[in-house]
Design an enzyme around this catalytic site. Sequence first.
Site, mmCIF file in Angstrom:
data_model
loop_
_atom_site.group_PDB
_atom_site.id
_atom_site.type_symbol
_atom_site.label_atom_id
_atom_site.label_comp_id
_atom_site.label_asym_id
_atom_site.label_seq_id
_atom_site.Cartn_x
_atom_site.Cartn_y
_atom_site.Cartn_z
ATOM 1 C CD GLU A 1 -2.832 -1.174 2.407
ATOM 2 O OE1 GLU A 1 -4.024 -1.365 2.211
ATOM 3 O OE2 GLU A 1 -2.348 -1.022 3.547
HETATM 4 C C1 TNX Z 1 -4.683 -3.961 4.508
HETATM 5 S S1 TNX Z 1 -3.079 -6.355 4.225
HETATM 6 C C2 TNX Z 1 -3.410 -3.766 5.017
HETATM 7 C C3 TNX Z 1 -3.250 -3.400 6.436
HETATM 8 C C4 TNX Z 1 -4.570 -3.200 7.104
HETATM 9 C C5 TNX Z 1 -5.530 -4.267 6.668
HETATM 10 C C6 TNX Z 1 -6.835 -4.226 7.379
HETATM 11 C C7 TNX Z 1 -1.981 -5.367 4.040
HETATM 12 C C8 TNX Z 1 -0.763 -5.874 3.519
HETATM 13 N N1 TNX Z 1 -2.258 -4.094 4.343
HETATM 14 O O1 TNX Z 1 -2.438 -2.249 6.550
HETATM 15 O O2 TNX Z 1 -4.359 -3.247 8.477
HETATM 16 O O3 TNX Z 1 -5.748 -4.138 5.301
HETATM 17 O O4 TNX Z 1 -7.613 -5.329 7.062
#
Ligand code: TNX
Length: 528
Positions: free
Chosen positions: A343
């Site tokens: 992300e």
């Molecule tokens: C996505 S999964 C994220 C996390 C969040 C999560 C909540 C991932 C690699 N990144 O930063 O906590 O969703 O479900």
Amino acid sequence: MKSFRRLAGAIAVVVLSGPAASACGTPAAAHILELPGPMTDAHELVPAPRSVALSATDSFVVLPQTIVRIASEADSVGLVARHLAGLVGRGFGGEPLRVQTGNGPARNGIELRLAPGSIAAEGYELIIAPGGVTISGGSAAGLFYGVQTLRQLLPASLENGSAGARMPVPAGRIADSPRFEWRGAMLDVSRHFLPASDVKRYIDLMALHKLNRLHLHLSDDQGWRIEITSWPDLTTRGGSTQVGGGPGGFYTQAEYADLVRYSHERFITVVPEIDMPGHTNAALASYAVLNCDDVARPLYTGTRVGFSALCVQRETTYKFVDDVVREIAALTPGPYFHIGGDEVERLTAAQYRAFIERVERIVQSHGKRMIGWGEIAPANISPTTIVQHWKPNANPRAAVARGLKVIMSPANRIYLDMKYDSTTRLGLTWAGVREIWDAYDWDPGTFLTGVPEESILGVEGPLWSETVVTIRDFEYLAFPRLAAVAEIGWTPQAQRNWDDFRVRLGAQAPRWRALGINFHRSPRVPWK
Ligand code: TNX
């Protein structure tokens, strides 16, 4: 429902004593345990073993004076013996059972023996006869899993010291080994900090279900949770809060090392994650120099994602990454280092890829195998690097074609932080609401086109902690779904089905209650 198929009458089991029999040779001494018939393959074990034959009428009785027998303390066999001795002793509300070193099976005792070569590395064979129990393991880990199976066959009252003076266990034979080498759970201790004693409780619950990887998400925007002596403000400042503005916290290096040791004693490998280049606000708030504009960011206690990034065009950033990886790698005997990589919205694709490729070299220079979330897959990374799949619409098949291995954590199946249904107080919903049957009823080997079973290391259930504060909260979202993760990771697909699982899962309730687990009473599960 599972068929209560009756198996062929009495089974004579030959237990090899002394050193493991050679592949073709005759054992030096054979000790025959007559298992009386009739036998059934019905059982209440989670995860389900490969092969089970249990007697409905005969049993072995474990007593406070039952002896645990091993040939020698070497190769961690002593560790497993003491684990078993402590578990059972506590079940009686007293001292551990006596562990005796010597050759041959113990009459009326429990013998643990290594049989590498004839049994798969993490596999075991458990034979329970009225006159004694023998667990043979392909390794000490296999013995440990055999002990967990024996534990689940013993009365649930073992778990809270109320077993009285005798614990019967049905006679029979179980032969078992796991489907996948990676059977993991992830704890996000960044969004809400979890004290080390609570992490140990989670480790204990993992061990009961034969899980073997604990992935610790040690840093994120809201908190940095592990002491780095060369960058001390990471914890003094970056660890000082959490989502909602609470006091946060962090593990000293000694506490982290203690968690690693505690896990190791339960055959669980700790996988540390430092999320980068995004999810780094806690670091950016601790050190101005990590920001391209030399301005330290304010601490962050909300739950947005994607807004932070290290200053990837600065050399200092790589010195920082090298120091962090070096210090954590030195405390981590396991072969893995997880760099996150998810992300990132503040960098160009080219900047992101160059960063991941450079960090891979840093991780490898400290002797570790890199893991990253699915986003790292397009970078030019080596086949030894592991991709952790999570995003519902992503597919790492191109990386798989280049030889990389995958850990399966599809958010719409086994993100343990998703709500069970619309009424669940805790949890998120971005990947859907997910009941226990959603978590259970899928096959990692066929889930993604172009990602065949051979390229899958295994499964892992992540528990993100935006909404969970206490260990009771963590438990509520993890149970029962973590048990589904365990069975997906352990049991061959052909032996898994929801109708059978729900009944065995329901049978865990007395044990889970005795352990004090705060579990979600999913409907459609016949909780005992
Ligand atoms: C996505 S999964 C994220 C996390 C969040 C999560 C909540 C991932 C690699 N990144 O930063 O906590 O969703 O479900």
